[in-house]
Design a protein around this motif. Structure first.
Motif, PDB file in Angstrom:
ATOM      1  N   VAL A  86     -11.240  35.337  -4.512  1.00 47.94           N
ATOM      2  CA  VAL A  86      -9.785  35.351  -4.663  1.00 47.94           C
ATOM      3  C   VAL A  86      -9.111  35.464  -3.300  1.00 47.94           C
ATOM      4  N   LEU A  87      -9.632  36.283  -2.424  1.00 49.25           N
ATOM      5  CA  LEU A  87      -9.093  36.410  -1.076  1.00 49.25           C
ATOM      6  C   LEU A  87      -9.189  35.087  -0.328  1.00 49.25           C
ATOM      7  N   HIS A  88     -10.305  34.428  -0.453  1.00 52.87           N
ATOM      8  CA  HIS A  88     -10.489  33.133   0.190  1.00 52.87           C
ATOM      9  C   HIS A  88      -9.460  32.114  -0.324  1.00 52.87           C
ATOM     10  N   LEU A  89      -9.264  32.093  -1.637  1.00 53.91           N
ATOM     11  CA  LEU A  89      -8.273  31.183  -2.223  1.00 53.91           C
ATOM     12  C   LEU A  89      -6.863  31.514  -1.743  1.00 53.91           C
ATOM     13  N   TYR A  90      -6.576  32.774  -1.623  1.00 54.39           N
ATOM     14  CA  TYR A  90      -5.254  33.196  -1.156  1.00 54.39           C
ATOM     15  C   TYR A  90      -5.007  32.768   0.282  1.00 54.39           C
ATOM     16  N   ILE A  91      -6.012  32.943   1.124  1.00 53.72           N
ATOM     17  CA  ILE A  91      -5.873  32.587   2.543  1.00 53.72           C
ATOM     18  C   ILE A  91      -5.709  31.085   2.718  1.00 53.72           C
ATOM     19  N   ASN A  92      -6.427  30.319   1.919  1.00 51.71           N
ATOM     20  CA  ASN A  92      -6.372  28.867   2.048  1.00 51.71           C
ATOM     21  C   ASN A  92      -5.317  28.330   1.126  1.00 51.71           C
TER      22      ASN A  92
END
Length: 92
Positions: A86-92
């Motif tokens: 989820v963090l990765h999706l948020y950052i990208n």
């Protein structure tokens, strides 16, 4: 938050659950030292009782500025890999 009744907080969470019908609900850790976070956790657990909702899973998360001050309890994430996705999706 200490001026609002637990019942009102729980009913508000129940209303949101009824509106969105989630299978998973995320909430604060019960070991958080922030009293507002503990109140939200307790109300969330009450609002997601199996008899009153169709929520299948309640997942606790850590607030780094609050949880690490509780020296007697070590936070053990129950969904670290999902949080990273989820963090990765948020950052990208």
């Amino acid at each position: 938050m200490d001026t609002v009744s637990s019942l009102k907080i729980t009913k508000t969470i129940e209303d949101v659950i009824e509106k969105f019908n989630p299978e998973i609900v995320y909430t604060h850790s019960p070991h958080d030292v922030n009293i507002d976070h503990k109140i939200i956790y307790n109300s969330t657990i009450t609002a997601t009782r199996p008899i009153s909702s169709k929520v299948k899973e309640v997942i606790s998360f850590e607030i780094p500025s609050s949880t690490e001050w509780n020296f007697h309890q070590i936070f053990s994430p129950n969904m670290l890999s999902l949080m990273l996705v989820v963090l990765h999706l948020y950052i990208n």
